[in-house]
Design an enzyme around this catalytic site. Structure first.
Site: not given
Ligand SMILES: [Zn+2]
Length: 291
Positions: A205, A147, A143-144
């Protein structure tokens, strides 16, 4: 001679299989036009991100809060990152040239981030307070990383027409999470703290959740761990608000979105593990620690 020909056929089959493999999973969309920054500005942005990461590390070092290379949890994080990183260029071709780094901060804070250019940091609290399995760590990391790959921070800088991310978030109220931790106390002033506390849009997100699941699945981590992860976050947050959730609002929407896309990533995971996609064993998490 015949043998050689067979080899060529096998090779061709393998190549088409890997081409197919590129096309399943979460569909790759173009990077945002809002990236905004080009040329010198983009180079400056990357330089700034590097400076901020290094500044954050040196501040944490002064407090003896940076895990050393032989820390078992750091070794574990780096091993997970090594499996995920080869699949990042699918989402951003530049990632192949990034100077990837993974560090672990000895802090009870429940958070993790990946700065532009592949500079990753995990706080010990997210591993211990959530009792994360490797699959769940891979989901946080995916997820990070997503980004950073999808240039969400750069997109924000572009939208706000400032070349400096530091400028964009200077004085941001969201920077507070560092301050909650006594060991890292005045690191609250550091740029990296602000980068980590950047809040992204709902769209960003969702993209990070889905790209993260895809990355993890390709690396052989069970994407269903994402659901368990967010359930754990929600459960622990009831007793004690955690910083990760201040920038990553949880809620049923997020879990629903991941479930709705699970059919796209489960076959990718099954292939990576050499399992039958129709006979995948159930995902098993580890319970939260007793408080
Ligand atoms: Zn996020």
């Amino acid at each position: 001679m015949k043998k050689l020909k067979l080899k060529a056929v096998v090779l061709a089959l393998l190549l088409s299989a890997s081409a197919m493999a590129q096309n399943d999973g979460i569909p790759v969309s173009k990077l945002s036009r809002m990236r905004g920054l080009a040329g010198a500005d983009a180079a400056q942005f990357d330089q700034q991100s590097k400076l901020q990461y290094n500044q954050m590390l040196s501040e944490a070092h002064k407090k003896d809060a940076v895990a050393t290379d032989n820390n078992p949890q750091l070794i574990r994080l780096r091993a997970i990152a090594r499996r995920i990183i080869p699949f990042t260029s699918r989402w951003n071709p530049d990632a192949a040239k990034w100077d990837w780094q993974v560090n672990l901060l000895r802090s009870d804070t429940v958070n993790a981030f990946c700065m532009p250019g592949g500079r990753i940091a995990f706080y010990n609290g997210i591993l211990t307070k959530l009792n994360l399995t490797d699959d769940e760590v891979a989901m946080v990391m995916g997820h990070e990383i997503a980004h950073a790959l999808r240039e969400h921070a750069r997109e924000q800088a572009g939208k706000n027409n400032v070349t400096s991310l530091l400028g964009r978030v200077a004085g941001a109220a969201g920077a507070a999470y560092f301050g909650l931790d006594p060991r890292l106390g005045d690191a609250v002033g550091s740029g990296a703290a602000r980068v980590a506390s950047l809040s992204f849009s709902r769209t960003d997100e969702t993209e990070a959740d889905l790209v993260g699941m895809d990355l993890a699945a390709r690396a052989g981590f069970d994407p269903r761990a994402g659901i368990a992860l967010w359930q754990k976050m929600g459960a622990i947050n009831k007793n004690q608000p955690i910083s990760f959730l201040s920038t990553h609002p949880a809620g049923k929407d997020r879990i629903k979105e991941m479930n709705d896309n699970m059919h796209l990533v489960l076959p990718v995971y099954a292939r990576a593990k050499g399992l039958d996609p129709n006979k995948l064993p159930a995902y098993h998490s580890i319970a939260l620690p007793k408080s």
